[in-house]
Design a protein around this motif. Sequence first.
Motif, PDB file in Angstrom:
ATOM      1  N   UNK A  13      62.349  44.694 101.834  1.00 58.89           N
ATOM      2  CA  UNK A  13      62.618  45.971 101.157  1.00 58.89           C
ATOM      3  C   UNK A  13      63.898  45.912 100.329  1.00 58.89           C
ATOM      4  N   UNK A  14      64.991  45.526 100.959  1.00 62.48           N
ATOM      5  CA  UNK A  14      66.284  45.527 100.262  1.00 62.48           C
ATOM      6  C   UNK A  14      66.347  44.464  99.167  1.00 62.48           C
ATOM      7  N   UNK A  15      65.813  43.289  99.447  1.00 65.58           N
ATOM      8  CA  UNK A  15      65.814  42.238  98.429  1.00 65.58           C
ATOM      9  C   UNK A  15      64.905  42.625  97.267  1.00 65.58           C
ATOM     10  N   UNK A  16      63.763  43.225  97.568  1.00 64.89           N
ATOM     11  CA  UNK A  16      62.854  43.669  96.511  1.00 64.89           C
ATOM     12  C   UNK A  16      63.475  44.742  95.642  1.00 64.89           C
ATOM     13  N   UNK A  17      64.164  45.687  96.262  1.00 66.61           N
ATOM     14  CA  UNK A  17      64.862  46.729  95.494  1.00 66.61           C
ATOM     15  C   UNK A  17      65.924  46.116  94.597  1.00 66.61           C
ATOM     16  N   UNK A  18      66.656  45.159  95.142  1.00 66.35           N
ATOM     17  CA  UNK A  18      67.698  44.495  94.360  1.00 66.35           C
ATOM     18  C   UNK A  18      67.091  43.790  93.146  1.00 66.35           C
ATOM     19  N   UNK A  19      66.023  43.055  93.379  1.00 63.48           N
ATOM     20  CA  UNK A  19      65.375  42.328  92.283  1.00 63.48           C
ATOM     21  C   UNK A  19      64.875  43.294  91.211  1.00 63.48           C
ATOM     22  N   UNK A  20      64.246  44.382  91.628  1.00 64.07           N
ATOM     23  CA  UNK A  20      63.732  45.367  90.671  1.00 64.07           C
ATOM     24  C   UNK A  20      64.847  45.966  89.827  1.00 64.07           C
ATOM     25  N   UNK A  21      65.962  46.293  90.467  1.00 59.32           N
ATOM     26  CA  UNK A  21      67.088  46.872  89.730  1.00 59.32           C
ATOM     27  C   UNK A  21      67.705  45.855  88.780  1.00 59.32           C
ATOM     28  N   UNK A  22      67.721  44.606  89.178  1.00 60.74           N
ATOM     29  CA  UNK A  22      68.224  43.560  88.279  1.00 60.74           C
ATOM     30  C   UNK A  22      67.350  43.443  87.045  1.00 60.74           C
ATOM     31  N   UNK A  23      66.034  43.484  87.239  1.00 57.27           N
ATOM     32  CA  UNK A  23      65.111  43.423  86.104  1.00 57.27           C
ATOM     33  C   UNK A  23      65.260  44.646  85.202  1.00 57.27           C
ATOM     34  N   UNK A  24      65.435  45.812  85.806  1.00 58.59           N
ATOM     35  CA  UNK A  24      65.642  47.025  85.009  1.00 58.59           C
ATOM     36  C   UNK A  24      66.955  46.937  84.239  1.00 58.59           C
ATOM     37  N   UNK A  25      67.961  46.310  84.827  1.00 56.86           N
ATOM     38  CA  UNK A  25      69.248  46.137  84.138  1.00 56.86           C
ATOM     39  C   UNK A  25      69.072  45.271  82.893  1.00 56.86           C
ATOM     40  N   UNK A  26      68.258  44.233  83.002  1.00 55.62           N
ATOM     41  CA  UNK A  26      67.994  43.377  81.844  1.00 55.62           C
ATOM     42  C   UNK A  26      67.293  44.178  80.751  1.00 55.62           C
ATOM     43  N   UNK A  27      66.329  45.003  81.151  1.00 55.21           N
ATOM     44  CA  UNK A  27      65.630  45.843  80.171  1.00 55.21           C
ATOM     45  C   UNK A  27      66.601  46.798  79.466  1.00 55.21           C
ATOM     46  N   UNK A  28      67.513  47.385  80.208  1.00 55.71           N
ATOM     47  CA  UNK A  28      68.513  48.286  79.608  1.00 55.71           C
ATOM     48  C   UNK A  28      69.419  47.524  78.651  1.00 55.71           C
ATOM     49  N   UNK A  29      69.831  46.339  79.061  1.00 56.78           N
ATOM     50  CA  UNK A  29      70.692  45.530  78.194  1.00 56.78           C
ATOM     51  C   UNK A  29      69.968  45.169  76.905  1.00 56.78           C
ATOM     52  N   UNK A  30      68.671  44.905  76.992  1.00 59.61           N
ATOM     53  CA  UNK A  30      67.881  44.581  75.810  1.00 59.61           C
ATOM     54  C   UNK A  30      67.909  45.731  74.805  1.00 59.61           C
ATOM     55  N   UNK A  31      68.028  46.943  75.323  1.00 59.31           N
ATOM     56  CA  UNK A  31      68.119  48.144  74.481  1.00 59.31           C
ATOM     57  C   UNK A  31      69.573  48.488  74.156  1.00 59.31           C
ATOM     58  N   UNK A  32      70.495  47.624  74.541  1.00 58.59           N
ATOM     59  CA  UNK A  32      71.937  47.788  74.346  1.00 58.59           C
ATOM     60  C   UNK A  32      72.495  48.988  75.106  1.00 58.59           C
ATOM     61  N   UNK A  33      71.859  49.375  76.193  1.00 66.73           N
ATOM     62  CA  UNK A  33      72.362  50.440  77.061  1.00 66.73           C
ATOM     63  C   UNK A  33      73.131  49.765  78.199  1.00 66.73           C
ATOM     64  N   UNK A  34      74.332  49.326  77.862  1.00 66.55           N
ATOM     65  CA  UNK A  34      75.116  48.535  78.799  1.00 66.55           C
ATOM     66  C   UNK A  34      75.663  49.353  79.962  1.00 66.55           C
ATOM     67  N   UNK A  35      75.907  50.614  79.745  1.00 65.43           N
ATOM     68  CA  UNK A  35      76.394  51.463  80.833  1.00 65.43           C
ATOM     69  C   UNK A  35      75.337  51.552  81.945  1.00 65.43           C
ATOM     70  N   UNK A  36      74.090  51.799  81.565  1.00 65.28           N
ATOM     71  CA  UNK A  36      73.012  51.875  82.547  1.00 65.28           C
ATOM     72  C   UNK A  36      72.748  50.495  83.163  1.00 65.28           C
ATOM     73  N   UNK A  37      72.843  49.464  82.350  1.00 68.86           N
ATOM     74  CA  UNK A  37      72.631  48.103  82.848  1.00 68.86           C
ATOM     75  C   UNK A  37      73.652  47.755  83.930  1.00 68.86           C
ATOM     76  N   UNK A  38      74.916  48.079  83.666  1.00 69.96           N
ATOM     77  CA  UNK A  38      75.971  47.797  84.653  1.00 69.96           C
ATOM     78  C   UNK A  38      75.767  48.621  85.926  1.00 69.96           C
TER      79      UNK A  38
END
Length: 108
Positions: A13-38
């Motif tokens: 559960x915890x590792x899966x949540x972490x991985x999902x949030x990391x992937x979402x952070x990459x998606x935000x960074x791709x859109x240059x939304x660095x605040x949300x990515x961080x």
Amino acid sequence: MENKYEVSFELILNAGNSKSKSLMAIECAREFDFQEAEKLVNEAAVDLKAAHKSQTDMIQGEARGESQEINVILIHAQDHLTTAMIMLEQAKEFINVYKIIKEIKERM
């Protein structure tokens, strides 16, 4: 001692949540939304820490002589933890790369 499966599923559960949030952070960074990515990277790190604590508890139990039964679910949980650790580091790198890309685009 917790049910042998509870610890494994907690790890998943915890590792899966972490991985999902990391992937979402990459998606935000791709859109240059660095605040949300961080923000997502920080949340992913918290989830990863919780997963790592579950693993550490098992290791410490083993060191105290509490044998751990190795089963497919535990192996799967360990795979999730390893993948989440790698994904968090990759997310941090992707954020840096997208920041560089944004700077280059702004200069053009």
